[in-house]
Write a protein that holds these residues in place. Structure first.
Motif, mmCIF file in Angstrom:
data_model
loop_
_atom_site.group_PDB
_atom_site.id
_atom_site.type_symbol
_atom_site.label_atom_id
_atom_site.label_comp_id
_atom_site.label_asym_id
_atom_site.label_seq_id
_atom_site.Cartn_x
_atom_site.Cartn_y
_atom_site.Cartn_z
ATOM 1 N N SER A 1 23.387 -15.027 113.188
ATOM 2 C CA SER A 1 23.007 -14.072 112.341
ATOM 3 C C SER A 1 23.971 -13.866 111.233
ATOM 4 C CB SER A 1 22.571 -12.596 112.982
ATOM 5 O OG SER A 1 23.916 -12.093 113.594
ATOM 6 N N VAL A 2 23.410 -13.705 110.048
ATOM 7 C CA VAL A 2 24.267 -13.029 109.143
ATOM 8 C C VAL A 2 23.507 -11.904 108.423
ATOM 9 C CG1 VAL A 2 25.127 -15.610 108.392
ATOM 10 C CG2 VAL A 2 22.918 -14.780 107.409
ATOM 11 N N ARG A 3 24.527 -11.336 107.618
ATOM 12 C CA ARG A 3 24.032 -9.988 107.262
ATOM 13 C C ARG A 3 23.986 -9.952 105.748
ATOM 14 N NH1 ARG A 3 27.432 -6.127 110.116
ATOM 15 N NH2 ARG A 3 28.909 -8.014 110.081
ATOM 16 N N THR A 4 23.486 -8.624 104.962
ATOM 17 C CA THR A 4 23.894 -8.455 103.716
ATOM 18 C C THR A 4 23.899 -6.902 103.690
ATOM 19 O OG1 THR A 4 21.545 -8.119 102.805
ATOM 20 C CG2 THR A 4 22.692 -10.484 102.604
ATOM 21 N N ILE A 5 24.684 -6.475 102.536
ATOM 22 C CA ILE A 5 24.642 -4.868 102.499
ATOM 23 C C ILE A 5 23.272 -4.429 102.192
ATOM 24 C CG2 ILE A 5 25.687 -3.140 101.016
ATOM 25 C CD1 ILE A 5 27.810 -4.972 100.488
ATOM 26 N N GLY A 6 23.208 -3.105 102.553
ATOM 27 C CA GLY A 6 21.813 -2.309 102.753
ATOM 28 C C GLY A 6 21.147 -2.404 101.084
ATOM 29 N N ALA A 7 20.176 -2.280 101.039
ATOM 30 C CA ALA A 7 19.367 -2.444 99.585
ATOM 31 C C ALA A 7 19.539 -1.133 98.679
ATOM 32 C CB ALA A 7 17.998 -2.752 99.851
ATOM 33 N N SER A 8 19.997 -0.026 99.399
ATOM 34 C CA SER A 8 20.094 0.992 98.311
ATOM 35 C C SER A 8 21.440 1.717 98.578
ATOM 36 C CB SER A 8 19.118 2.034 98.616
ATOM 37 O OG SER A 8 18.924 2.456 100.017
ATOM 38 N N VAL A 9 21.662 2.541 97.760
ATOM 39 C CA VAL A 9 23.161 3.429 97.951
ATOM 40 C C VAL A 9 22.874 4.362 99.326
ATOM 41 C CG1 VAL A 9 24.464 5.219 96.999
ATOM 42 C CG2 VAL A 9 23.694 3.313 95.455
ATOM 43 N N GLY A 10 21.614 5.041 99.388
ATOM 44 C CA GLY A 10 21.676 5.714 100.322
ATOM 45 C C GLY A 10 21.542 5.110 101.934
ATOM 46 N N THR A 11 21.192 3.919 102.016
ATOM 47 C CA THR A 11 21.315 3.016 102.986
ATOM 48 C C THR A 11 22.728 2.711 103.452
ATOM 49 O OG1 THR A 11 19.017 2.080 102.791
ATOM 50 C CG2 THR A 11 20.586 1.030 104.270
ATOM 51 N N ILE A 12 23.462 2.328 102.412
ATOM 52 C CA ILE A 12 24.766 2.101 102.426
ATOM 53 C C ILE A 12 25.469 3.232 103.235
ATOM 54 C CG2 ILE A 12 26.968 1.377 101.310
ATOM 55 C CD1 ILE A 12 25.078 -0.237 99.223
ATOM 56 N N LEU A 13 25.446 4.381 102.416
ATOM 57 C CA LEU A 13 26.057 5.403 102.897
ATOM 58 C C LEU A 13 25.707 5.823 104.437
ATOM 59 C CD1 LEU A 13 25.987 7.716 99.719
ATOM 60 C CD2 LEU A 13 27.818 6.690 100.547
ATOM 61 N N ASP B 1 25.124 -0.380 111.290
ATOM 62 C CA ASP B 1 25.682 -0.478 110.002
ATOM 63 C C ASP B 1 24.734 -0.527 109.066
ATOM 64 O OD1 ASP B 1 24.717 -3.071 110.329
ATOM 65 O OD2 ASP B 1 26.539 -4.155 109.961
ATOM 66 N N MET B 2 23.387 -0.435 109.569
ATOM 67 C CA MET B 2 22.199 -0.334 108.554
ATOM 68 C C MET B 2 22.209 -1.622 107.597
ATOM 69 S SD MET B 2 20.563 2.242 109.402
ATOM 70 C CE MET B 2 19.340 2.667 107.946
ATOM 71 N N SER B 3 22.712 -2.916 107.899
ATOM 72 C CA SER B 3 22.618 -3.913 107.087
ATOM 73 C C SER B 3 21.342 -4.799 107.332
ATOM 74 C CB SER B 3 23.891 -4.947 107.485
ATOM 75 O OG SER B 3 23.469 -5.165 109.018
ATOM 76 N N ASN B 4 20.961 -5.632 106.137
ATOM 77 C CA ASN B 4 19.966 -6.534 106.385
ATOM 78 C C ASN B 4 20.350 -7.709 107.216
ATOM 79 O OD1 ASN B 4 18.040 -4.974 104.430
ATOM 80 N ND2 ASN B 4 19.564 -5.743 103.037
ATOM 81 N N VAL B 5 19.344 -8.191 108.086
ATOM 82 C CA VAL B 5 19.966 -9.255 108.865
ATOM 83 C C VAL B 5 19.052 -10.531 108.772
ATOM 84 C CG1 VAL B 5 19.939 -10.050 111.082
ATOM 85 C CG2 VAL B 5 20.692 -7.805 110.398
ATOM 86 N N PHE B 6 19.580 -11.524 108.666
ATOM 87 C CA PHE B 6 18.841 -12.750 108.677
ATOM 88 C C PHE B 6 19.192 -13.689 110.057
ATOM 89 C CE2 PHE B 6 19.181 -11.691 104.209
ATOM 90 C CZ PHE B 6 17.995 -12.271 103.565
ATOM 91 N N LEU B 7 18.439 -13.666 110.885
ATOM 92 C CA LEU B 7 18.465 -14.106 112.378
ATOM 93 C C LEU B 7 18.033 -15.616 112.182
ATOM 94 C CD1 LEU B 7 19.439 -13.886 115.238
ATOM 95 C CD2 LEU B 7 17.344 -12.639 115.508
ATOM 96 N N THR B 8 18.680 -16.736 112.601
ATOM 97 C CA THR B 8 18.224 -18.046 112.595
ATOM 98 C C THR B 8 17.997 -18.641 113.882
ATOM 99 O OG1 THR B 8 18.770 -18.416 110.030
ATOM 100 C CG2 THR B 8 18.538 -20.483 111.494
#
Length: 296
Positions: A234-246, A148-155
């Protein structure tokens, strides 16, 4: 010869880093970092231990899967063992085992766990669907990038994990399979004769200990090994750019389905075709490196 993965993942104090600093140094440039103590602000930081889960969820029966099965398709569909959750946690604490716990719905069984943490304000746009992972010593999550090309925070809450990361621009050197998010190489046992492009891949390595949070930017390849039996979230955030999200939407909605359909139609021939493309792309990537070296 060994792979170029000795560069350490930077470590910073997660209790003092500001949103502005995180954004400018790591989020915008899409650089990984280990945030030490980021989750100290939440009850889960001290509350979530092996003993806590044994006592609060220990009687729940869990299905386990053997990684030694010859047919990998069966590993994820047919359980090879079943035991109480507390027995499994005791097992992975004491000794290595090939029995893995996949996609155990912790929050479904104990939804009140969601009250034990929040979402750190060093960034925003969280996808509020957390996942927990439990694993035995020496178990490995083979190298891949998240579809899904998300950013991941893995604790990490218990045990230690070794993490090896490669940025997205290293995909061809890792023999990425087209229409897929996996590569062909094994970085722990590099076969440079079969996969010569591996020698050009540049990655970084870090060890996650109790209380460490790895920020892994979208599209990063990751190879994770449990140095000790333990667990993390792990929690995730939406990709940092429009291109990544698409790209993420494309991967999930179209690319994966297309790959599944083609495999059903062509079977091994489809896989062999993808391997051929992976090798061709790796060869071109090596040629570019050599041409650039001549120009310099």
């Amino acid at each position: 010869m060994k792979m170029n993965i000795d560069t350490p993942i930077p470590i910073v104090d997660g209790t003092t880093i500001t949103r502005k600093e995180f954004t400018e140094k790591y989020l915008k440039p899409q650089k990984p970092v280990i945030l030490r103590g980021l989750w100290k602000q939440y009850p889960a930081y001290e509350k979530w231990t092996m003993d806590y889960f044994k006592q609060s969820m220990g009687d729940i029966k869990v299905k386990l899967f053997s990684t030694k099965q010859a047919n990998p398709s069966e590993t994820l569909s047919v359980a090879h063992a079943e035991m109480k959750f507390n027995e499994y946690l005791e097992l992975i604490e004491k000794e290595p085992t090939d029995l893995r716990l996949f996609l155990f719905p912790v929050f479904k069984h104990k939804p009140e766990l969601l009250k034990d943490f929040g979402y750190p304000n060093i960034t925003g746009r969280y996808i509020k669907i957390p996942f927990m992972f439990f694993g035995p010593k020496h178990s490995v999550t083979r190298m891949h990038m998240d579809i899904d090309m998300s950013n991941v925070f893995l604790t990490q809450f218990a045990g230690k994990r070794r993490v090896v990361l490669f940025p997205p621009d290293q995909s061809d050197f890792l023999y990425r399979l087209p229409f897929n998010v996996h590569g062909l190489v094994d970085i722990d046992k590099p076969d440079f004769e079969t996969y010569p492009a591996m020698q050009y891949a540049k990655g970084c390595t870090g060890i996650l200990e109790y209380g460490d949070t790895l920020y892994m930017p979208s599209g990063y390849w990751h190879h994770i090994e449990y140095a000790e039996g333990g667990f993390g979230l792990s929690v995730r955030t939406i990709g940092a750019s429009v291109g990544t999200i698409l790209t993420g939407l494309w991967n999930v909605s179209i690319q994966r389905k297309f790959d599944d359909i083609m495999f059903k139609i062509r079977g091994q021939k489809w896989f062999n075709y993808k391997k051929q493309l992976a090798f061709k792309r790796a060869e071109k990537a090596m040629q570019r490196v050599k041409e650039n070296a001549v120009l310099q």
